[in-house]
Design a protein around this motif. Structure first.
Motif, PDB file in Angstrom:
ATOM      1  N   GLY A 115       7.777  33.977   5.801  1.00 60.25           N
ATOM      2  CA  GLY A 115       7.080  33.870   7.074  1.00 60.25           C
ATOM      3  C   GLY A 115       7.543  32.671   7.870  1.00 60.25           C
ATOM      4  O   GLY A 115       7.755  32.743   9.084  1.00 60.25           O
ATOM      5  N   GLN A 116       7.766  31.566   7.151  1.00 61.93           N
ATOM      6  CA  GLN A 116       8.229  30.333   7.794  1.00 61.93           C
ATOM      7  C   GLN A 116       9.579  30.543   8.454  1.00 61.93           C
ATOM      8  O   GLN A 116       9.817  30.133   9.583  1.00 61.93           O
ATOM      9  CB  GLN A 116       8.361  29.282   6.694  1.00 61.93           C
ATOM     10  CG  GLN A 116       8.151  27.877   7.114  1.00 61.93           C
ATOM     11  CD  GLN A 116       8.227  26.963   5.899  1.00 61.93           C
ATOM     12  OE1 GLN A 116       9.082  27.139   5.030  1.00 61.93           O
ATOM     13  NE2 GLN A 116       7.362  25.998   5.832  1.00 61.93           N
ATOM     14  N   THR A 117      10.484  31.199   7.699  1.00 58.89           N
ATOM     15  CA  THR A 117      11.843  31.427   8.199  1.00 58.89           C
ATOM     16  C   THR A 117      11.822  32.316   9.442  1.00 58.89           C
ATOM     17  O   THR A 117      12.501  32.035  10.433  1.00 58.89           O
ATOM     18  CB  THR A 117      12.697  32.091   7.115  1.00 58.89           C
ATOM     19  OG1 THR A 117      12.526  31.389   5.893  1.00 58.89           O
ATOM     20  CG2 THR A 117      14.153  32.064   7.483  1.00 58.89           C
ATOM     21  N   ILE A 118      11.025  33.385   9.374  1.00 58.86           N
ATOM     22  CA  ILE A 118      10.954  34.296  10.515  1.00 58.86           C
ATOM     23  C   ILE A 118      10.401  33.560  11.732  1.00 58.86           C
ATOM     24  O   ILE A 118      10.932  33.663  12.840  1.00 58.86           O
ATOM     25  CB  ILE A 118      10.073  35.523  10.192  1.00 58.86           C
ATOM     26  CG1 ILE A 118      10.672  36.314   9.027  1.00 58.86           C
ATOM     27  CG2 ILE A 118       9.928  36.410  11.406  1.00 58.86           C
ATOM     28  CD1 ILE A 118       9.826  37.467   8.584  1.00 58.86           C
ATOM     29  N   ARG A 119       9.343  32.774  11.501  1.00 60.80           N
ATOM     30  CA  ARG A 119       8.711  32.049  12.603  1.00 60.80           C
ATOM     31  C   ARG A 119       9.703  31.089  13.248  1.00 60.80           C
ATOM     32  O   ARG A 119       9.810  31.010  14.470  1.00 60.80           O
ATOM     33  CB  ARG A 119       7.491  31.275  12.101  1.00 60.80           C
ATOM     34  CG  ARG A 119       6.336  31.349  13.062  1.00 60.80           C
ATOM     35  CD  ARG A 119       5.087  30.652  12.605  1.00 60.80           C
ATOM     36  NE  ARG A 119       5.159  29.921  11.383  1.00 60.80           N
ATOM     37  CZ  ARG A 119       4.628  30.325  10.217  1.00 60.80           C
ATOM     38  NH1 ARG A 119       3.992  31.478  10.166  1.00 60.80           N
ATOM     39  NH2 ARG A 119       4.723  29.589   9.137  1.00 60.80           N
ATOM     40  N   LEU A 120      10.470  30.379  12.413  1.00 60.64           N
ATOM     41  CA  LEU A 120      11.445  29.426  12.926  1.00 60.64           C
ATOM     42  C   LEU A 120      12.494  30.132  13.771  1.00 60.64           C
ATOM     43  O   LEU A 120      12.829  29.698  14.878  1.00 60.64           O
ATOM     44  CB  LEU A 120      12.122  28.689  11.761  1.00 60.64           C
ATOM     45  CG  LEU A 120      13.119  27.620  12.173  1.00 60.64           C
ATOM     46  CD1 LEU A 120      12.407  26.468  12.818  1.00 60.64           C
ATOM     47  CD2 LEU A 120      13.919  27.131  10.987  1.00 60.64           C
ATOM     48  N   SER A 121      13.012  31.238  13.244  1.00 57.95           N
ATOM     49  CA  SER A 121      14.019  31.995  13.993  1.00 57.95           C
ATOM     50  C   SER A 121      13.469  32.456  15.330  1.00 57.95           C
ATOM     51  O   SER A 121      14.122  32.316  16.364  1.00 57.95           O
ATOM     52  CB  SER A 121      14.488  33.204  13.185  1.00 57.95           C
ATOM     53  OG  SER A 121      15.623  32.902  12.426  1.00 57.95           O
ATOM     54  N   MET A 122      12.269  33.016  15.310  1.00 57.51           N
ATOM     55  CA  MET A 122      11.699  33.557  16.539  1.00 57.51           C
ATOM     56  C   MET A 122      11.458  32.459  17.575  1.00 57.51           C
ATOM     57  O   MET A 122      11.790  32.607  18.751  1.00 57.51           O
ATOM     58  CB  MET A 122      10.378  34.280  16.254  1.00 57.51           C
ATOM     59  CG  MET A 122      10.534  35.551  15.469  1.00 57.51           C
ATOM     60  SD  MET A 122      11.519  36.782  16.358  1.00 57.51           S
ATOM     61  CE  MET A 122      12.759  37.144  15.149  1.00 57.51           C
ATOM     62  N   MET A 123      10.917  31.324  17.106  1.00 61.27           N
ATOM     63  CA  MET A 123      10.609  30.259  18.062  1.00 61.27           C
ATOM     64  C   MET A 123      11.856  29.648  18.661  1.00 61.27           C
ATOM     65  O   MET A 123      11.932  29.413  19.861  1.00 61.27           O
ATOM     66  CB  MET A 123       9.772  29.179  17.366  1.00 61.27           C
ATOM     67  CG  MET A 123       8.312  29.566  17.307  1.00 61.27           C
ATOM     68  SD  MET A 123       7.298  28.485  16.294  1.00 61.27           S
ATOM     69  CE  MET A 123       7.943  26.883  16.635  1.00 61.27           C
ATOM     70  N   THR A 124      12.860  29.398  17.812  1.00 59.19           N
ATOM     71  CA  THR A 124      14.073  28.784  18.339  1.00 59.19           C
ATOM     72  C   THR A 124      14.804  29.728  19.287  1.00 59.19           C
ATOM     73  O   THR A 124      15.290  29.301  20.337  1.00 59.19           O
ATOM     74  CB  THR A 124      15.019  28.345  17.209  1.00 59.19           C
ATOM     75  OG1 THR A 124      15.157  29.410  16.276  1.00 59.19           O
ATOM     76  CG2 THR A 124      14.499  27.110  16.496  1.00 59.19           C
TER      77      THR A 124
ATOM     78  N   GLN B 189      15.092  20.570  14.817  1.00 61.11           N
ATOM     79  CA  GLN B 189      14.990  21.885  15.448  1.00 61.11           C
ATOM     80  C   GLN B 189      15.648  21.876  16.814  1.00 61.11           C
ATOM     81  O   GLN B 189      16.134  22.910  17.281  1.00 61.11           O
ATOM     82  CB  GLN B 189      13.523  22.295  15.570  1.00 61.11           C
ATOM     83  CG  GLN B 189      13.013  22.781  14.239  1.00 61.11           C
ATOM     84  CD  GLN B 189      11.550  23.102  14.239  1.00 61.11           C
ATOM     85  OE1 GLN B 189      10.852  22.858  15.214  1.00 61.11           O
ATOM     86  NE2 GLN B 189      11.084  23.644  13.131  1.00 61.11           N
TER      87      GLN B 189
ATOM     88  N   THR C 248      17.185  28.852   9.597  1.00 58.93           N
ATOM     89  CA  THR C 248      16.911  30.098  10.307  1.00 58.93           C
ATOM     90  C   THR C 248      17.207  31.281   9.391  1.00 58.93           C
ATOM     91  O   THR C 248      17.727  31.103   8.288  1.00 58.93           O
ATOM     92  CB  THR C 248      17.798  30.201  11.556  1.00 58.93           C
ATOM     93  OG1 THR C 248      19.157  30.037  11.144  1.00 58.93           O
ATOM     94  CG2 THR C 248      17.443  29.137  12.566  1.00 58.93           C
TER      95      THR C 248
END
Lengths: 292, 283
Positions: B67-76, B150, B238
């Motif tokens: 979940g963390q990885t997906i969130r990071l990818s989406m936000m960046t 980030q 990511t």
């Protein structure tokens, strides 16, 4: 009349274009023909011991072995005319993954036993054939000007220190984590040492040479690599020794791939690496000789 | 002068009795030549999905690390796309509408990030904005450290992905009929009004397409990210980085993340295309 002249001019222009095109084609064919000279007849080798046909040996080796194996390979090729060694250097975990997915290879030299075991479990290395061929120790490296003033292992837990390690899947990364865990168990370092140090990590790199590269560039304050990695770049980094009782001795095993097309040659290469001459080369590049 | 129309001039003869005996080569030729590449592009994805272990997949989907990885990818990638939109639109407008000295050079410079290997981009960014880089001392004096943050992830994505939008937007703006803008001005529209009601709506398909390409390229960005931003789970790791490392560490994890990335990309692209069609259809 005008139309007639126009038609004539058009036809002559086209005629000229065709002639030019034909000339270009002719020259192109001529050049193509000239650029492929008849292949030189190979002279039969005077020494019957080495194989007569040109053979390639594919060696997959841990990134830390890049330079040492480069020279080892050159010496082996010189002693065995007709043999070419092709290397693939990367993190041992990446090579193991590739071998398990069927990558063609003849020899696998890993930076830890775990990756060899993984390939054995996957069936591409026979159980029990792996042998130790080198050992290595860990060391702390900092940029030459040591911006965070790291003097000892304890300084790595200092506030604001930027530390780079290899990912825990990479052998040297796991060795580093073991090192911190071992230190934490000692009263001199306290149990908070390992988590504090790990909180200082800014990046987990994919292979040991990336760690070294970023330290040389000065992007981080400290990193943990092998002593062999520092041997060549001694001028570009500052080395800080790790106390012997905490340091991990990394064991490097080497093994032939079970379905190799060159089993005999693979065995000869491994024997060379473990020979006195091979060990000497490894020591010269900063490794510790295997206890043979 | 008028040539006689011969029967062979008609390329498609009307079906005659006995036509079933004739092989429809012509009808098959085009699909047959198109199929290999299509197959090549689709089959690996199908193979990837086929190798998935559904139990592992459902377990991984709920794991906090994923979940963390997906969130990071989406936000960046969202940040990258917004910045590209904000800063790229004026640049694209400039390229499309003004003739200035060196315009060709600027145009070609913008092609470079798309053509360069991403690792080269990463090294360049590190050498420019790293601690010891060109701007290093300036940034340090401002107490800003960019590498391994980030911000670095967004910068790496911006470098490789923004040119896609700028190029597409420039083409879109160039394609808008100047006469329409001029007649709007004659009718009393301000420059900004003309932009808002004429130029942008007309260039919209190109702008939107460019935005999507930028987002997609940013989502898949790997080489520049791992070199400039490094790899730290939760901070700079990511999805592409996680998949790459997962391949070495845990193949099931890598496959799960790959499948999720595939699903997200497919869903977004499909939705966007549908929205675009709606827009174009209504306009």
């Amino acid at each position: 009349m005008a139309r007639c002249l126009r038609e004539l001019a058009y036809r002559r222009e086209n005629h000229m274009k065709h002639r030019i095109a034909l000339w270009i084609l002719a020259i192109a064919l001529l050049l193509a023909g000239c650029s492929a000279p008849p292949p030189a007849q190979p002279t039969s080798p005077p020494v019957p011991a080495a194989p007569a046909a040109a053979t390639t040996l594919t060696v997959l080796a841990a990134a830390s072995l890049s330079d040492a194996f480069g020279e080892l390979g050159a010496q082996f090729e010189a002693a065995n005319p007709g043999v070419t060694i092709t290397y693939s250097f990367a993190g041992s975990q990446q090579l193991a993954a590739q071998i398990l997915e069927g990558a063609p290879a003849d020899v696998f030299a890993s930076a830890n036993q775990r990756q060899i075991d993984a390939v054995v479990a996957g069936g591409r290395i026979t159980t029990g054939v792996a042998q130790t061929f080198a050992r290595n120790r860990l060391t702390i490296v900092t940029p030459p000007d040591n911006p965070a003033h790291i003097q000892t292992l304890t300084d790595l837990a200092g506030p604001g220190v930027k530390l780079i390690l290899a990912d825990r899947a990479v052998p040297v990364g796991q060795y580093s984590l073991d090192l911190f865990a071992k230190a934490s168990s000692l009263p001199a370092y306290t149990a908070a040492y390992s988590p504090t140090v790990l909180a200082n990590v800014v990046s987990y790199e994919d292979n040991v040479r990336s760690v070294l590269a970023k330290i040389i560039l000065g992007e981080a304050d400290a990193g943990i690599v092998y002593t062999s990695d520092v041997a060549l770049e001694a001028a570009k980094v500052r080395q800080i020794a790790i106390p012997d009782e905490l340091n991990t001795i990394a064991i490097y095993p080497i093994a032939p791939i079970a379905d190799s097309q060159q089993p005999e040659l693979a065995r000869r290469f491994i024997d060379y690496v473990r020979s006195a001459e091979g060990q000497q080369i490894l020591v010269r590049y900063g490794f510790i000789a295997a206890d043979l | 002068m008028t040539a006689k129309l011969r029967e062979s001039d008609i390329s498609r003869p009307v079906a005659a009795p006995g036509a079933t005996r004739r092989m429809p080569w012509r009808a098959l030729a085009l699909p047959l030549t198109a199929l290999p590449l299509l197959g090549f592009l689709v089959l690996p994805l199908v193979a990837l999905l086929g190798r998935l272990n559904l139990d592992v997949l459902s377990a991984q989907l709920l794991s906090p690390a994923v979940g963390q990885t997906i969130r990071l990818s989406m936000m960046t990638t969202l940040a990258t796309t917004l910045i590209t939109l904000l800063l790229g639109t004026p640049l694209a407008f400039l390229l499309a509408r003004t003739q200035f000295w060196g315009r060709q050079a600027v145009d070609t410079l913008l092609d470079l990030p798309m053509v360069l290997p991403p690792s080269v981009a990463g090294i360049a960014l590190l050498i420019a904005f790293g601690r010891r880089g060109l701007f290093g001392p300036l940034l340090t004096s401002l107490e800003l450290e960019i590498a391994f943050t980030q911000t670095a992830v967004v910068m790496a994505q911006l470098f490789v992905a923004a040119p896609f939008y700028v190029k597409a937007a420039a083409a879109g703006f160039a394609g808008v009929d100047r006469e329409l803008e001029q007649s709007a001005a004659l009718d009393g529209a301000t420059r900004l009004g003309g932009l808002r009601y004429i130029t942008i709506p007309l260039a919209w398909p190109a702008l939107f397409g460019g935005m999507i390409m930028t987002w997609a390229r940013a989502l898949g960005e790997f080489g520049a990210t791992i070199i400039f931003a490094g790899n730290f789970p939760g901070r700079t790791q990511t999805m592409p980085l996680a998949i790459y490392l997962g391949f070495e560490r845990d193949l099931d994890l890598a496959l799960t993340l790959a499948a999720i990335l595939l699903a997200i990309s497919f869903a977004v692209l499909l939705t966007v295309k549908w929205m675009l069609r709606q827009r174009v259809g209504a306009g």
